[in-house]
Write a protein that holds these residues in place. Structure first.
Motif, PDB file in Angstrom:
ATOM      1  N   TRP A  23       0.841  -1.201   0.000  1.00 36.99           N
ATOM      2  CA  TRP A  23       0.000   0.000   0.000  1.00 36.99           C
ATOM      3  C   TRP A  23       0.878   1.253   0.000  1.00 36.99           C
ATOM      4  N   PHE A  24       1.906   1.280   0.846  1.00 32.99           N
ATOM      5  CA  PHE A  24       2.782   2.448   0.905  1.00 32.99           C
ATOM      6  C   PHE A  24       3.555   2.624  -0.402  1.00 32.99           C
ATOM      7  N   LYS A  25       3.979   1.527  -1.009  1.00 30.04           N
ATOM      8  CA  LYS A  25       4.699   1.626  -2.280  1.00 30.04           C
ATOM      9  C   LYS A  25       3.803   2.211  -3.361  1.00 30.04           C
ATOM     10  N   ASN A  26       2.579   1.700  -3.463  1.00 30.60           N
ATOM     11  CA  ASN A  26       1.653   2.229  -4.465  1.00 30.60           C
ATOM     12  C   ASN A  26       1.242   3.660  -4.148  1.00 30.60           C
ATOM     13  N   ARG A  27       1.161   3.972  -2.865  1.00 32.53           N
ATOM     14  CA  ARG A  27       0.803   5.350  -2.499  1.00 32.53           C
ATOM     15  C   ARG A  27       1.910   6.321  -2.879  1.00 32.53           C
ATOM     16  N   ARG A  28       3.171   5.925  -2.710  1.00 29.37           N
ATOM     17  CA  ARG A  28       4.280   6.779  -3.138  1.00 29.37           C
ATOM     18  C   ARG A  28       4.284   6.936  -4.647  1.00 29.37           C
ATOM     19  N   ASN A  29       4.033   5.837  -5.337  1.00 34.47           N
ATOM     20  CA  ASN A  29       3.989   5.906  -6.798  1.00 34.47           C
ATOM     21  C   ASN A  29       2.838   6.772  -7.282  1.00 34.47           C
ATOM     22  N   GLN A  30       1.773   6.810  -6.508  1.00 35.85           N
ATOM     23  CA  GLN A  30       0.621   7.630  -6.869  1.00 35.85           C
ATOM     24  C   GLN A  30       0.965   9.112  -6.847  1.00 35.85           C
ATOM     25  N   ASP A  31       1.869   9.508  -5.948  1.00 36.57           N
ATOM     26  CA  ASP A  31       2.310  10.908  -5.869  1.00 36.57           C
ATOM     27  C   ASP A  31       3.449  11.219  -6.823  1.00 36.57           C
ATOM     28  N   ARG A  32       3.963  10.209  -7.475  1.00 35.01           N
ATOM     29  CA  ARG A  32       5.091  10.413  -8.385  1.00 35.01           C
ATOM     30  C   ARG A  32       4.668  11.253  -9.583  1.00 35.01           C
TER      31      ARG A  32
END
Length: 395
Positions: free
Chosen positions: A118-127
């Motif tokens: 979840w945290f990995k995808n959330r960081r990628n979402q802000d990329r």
């Protein structure tokens, strides 16, 4: 306030060589314009104009151009809303430690693996998307190209472009033409706009160095104008613009995945950067401000302050030059350029977005394992699982 300003900051010993006063710099209307600090007030509204122009440029020109060149954004996975994880992500850390993940497991009733995903995808979402990066570089490319062309055309017939001693002949009573005045104001306004939009721009691996570069440049432009180091300042700005637009163009083609064009432009940029920033700037311009200038006047506060700023700028060039040379060695030995270490390599979050993406990771691993895939021994080890189970040592 004006009297206090003149008494403490605008003292002659700070801005003029010994033995010269403000009366000595007064000029008649037919002699030209002497640079005054109040002229710099217009750079702040110019910075705001640049921000508006950038907004219009990106939507009318940059975005259609990115589509024309084939810039494609990766599809980002939208994370499912989890209030506890979202609050932790926003207010505590985007990268929770192992102990923090264990605590979140108890709060959310999710497995550790699901929380890490979840945290990995959330960081990628802000990329930031490739389109946003392309728009940012295309705006800088447009300005640097126009600034370099205009600066070169305005300086090509000046004596101090070819003989740096002319920068000091008659100093400090040197008039500034209207063309050079606007060149100065526009350059300073542009760098002020970059500082104002820094928090919203794409974060990169060397963002701190870039911010230091912009701040140093603004101080250098402002002080050189007030101390009438305009002639040397014009040469320094022209020298910088000569390579910056090539770098921005290389990045544009990099985001458009025009690999050969991007790599060729990077090689051209590397040569121009190393020659102009590590050879011409220290050997000609810094040399003339440090040594040649003393043939015409005695050192004063402005002399030391201006040269200190130039040396800070030169240190940044050495840092970037080291990274560029490293990239050149990679290109010579591997035959490809993996990224511009000076400013195209994004920050840690960005690296995960582009380098940590599952598709990119798989492609990199496949490219590294391709030579091994043809090895018959490896094929035997991967295909005959029953044999591997019996021979753990070989496995």
């Amino acid at each position: 306030m004006e009297a206090l300003f003149n008494e403490w900051l605008w003292q002659e010993r700070y801005w003029l060589p010994p033995g010269i006063g403000w009366k000595d710099t007064e000029m008649k209307e037919d002699e030209g314009h002497f640079p005054l600090p109040r002229d710099l007030i217009c750079t702040l509204p110019l910075a705001l104009v640049f921000i508006v122009l950038r907004f219009v440029f990106e939507r009318i020109i940059a975005i259609p151009l990115s589509r024309f060149l084939g810039v494609k954004d990766r599809i980002q996975i939208q994370v499912s809303p989890v209030p506890e994880l979202e609050a932790f992500y926003k207010y505590k850390s985007r990268r929770p430690s192992k102990s923090e993940v264990v605590g979140l497991v108890k709060q959310c009733d999710l497995t550790e693996r699901k929380i890490q995903t979840w945290f990995k995808n959330r960081r990628n979402q802000d990329r930031p998307s490739k389109t946003k990066k392309f728009c940012e570089e295309s705006w800088k490319f447009a300005f640097y190209l126009i600034a370099f062309t205009a600066g070169l055309s305005s300086l090509i017939n000046t004596s101090w472009l070819w003989d740096q001693k002319e920068c000091w002949r008659g100093y400090p009573k040197q008039p500034v033409s209207d063309t050079h005045y606007w060149y100065y104001m526009l350059e300073m306004g542009f760098y002020l706009s970059l500082i104002l939009t820094f928090s919203r721009d794409v974060k990169r691996k060397d963002s701190k160095w870039q911010l230091m570069h912009h701040i140093t440049t603004v101080f250098l432009i402002a002080f050189s104008y007030c101390a009438n180091y305009v002639r040397v300042g014009l040469l320094v700005m022209l020298l910088h613009d000569s390579s910056d637009y090539i770098l921005e163009l290389a990045k544009m083609f990099h985001y458009a995945v025009w690999k050969r064009t991007s790599e060729s432009l990077f090689v051209v940029f590397a040569v121009v950067f190393l020659v102009t920033r590590l050879v011409v700037l220290p050997c000609r311009l810094i040399h003339t401000t440090l040594l040649v200038s003393m043939e015409f006047y005695q050192p004063f506060f402005g002399y030391y302050f201006f040269n200190a700023l130039l040396l800070v700028l030169q240190v940044l060039h050495i840092i970037w030059g080291r990274d560029i040379v490293r990239m050149a060695f990679k290109f010579l030995f591997s035959g490809k350029i993996e990224g511009d270490e000076r400013s195209d390599t994004e920050s840690e979050d960005d690296e995960e977005g582009e380098g940590g993406d599952a598709e990119d990771e798989e492609n990199r691993m496949n490219s590294k394992l391709t030579p091994l895939a043809n090895d018959s021994v490896l094929n035997n080890l991967t295909n005959q699982r029953s044999v591997n189970n019996r021979l753990p040592k070989a496995r």
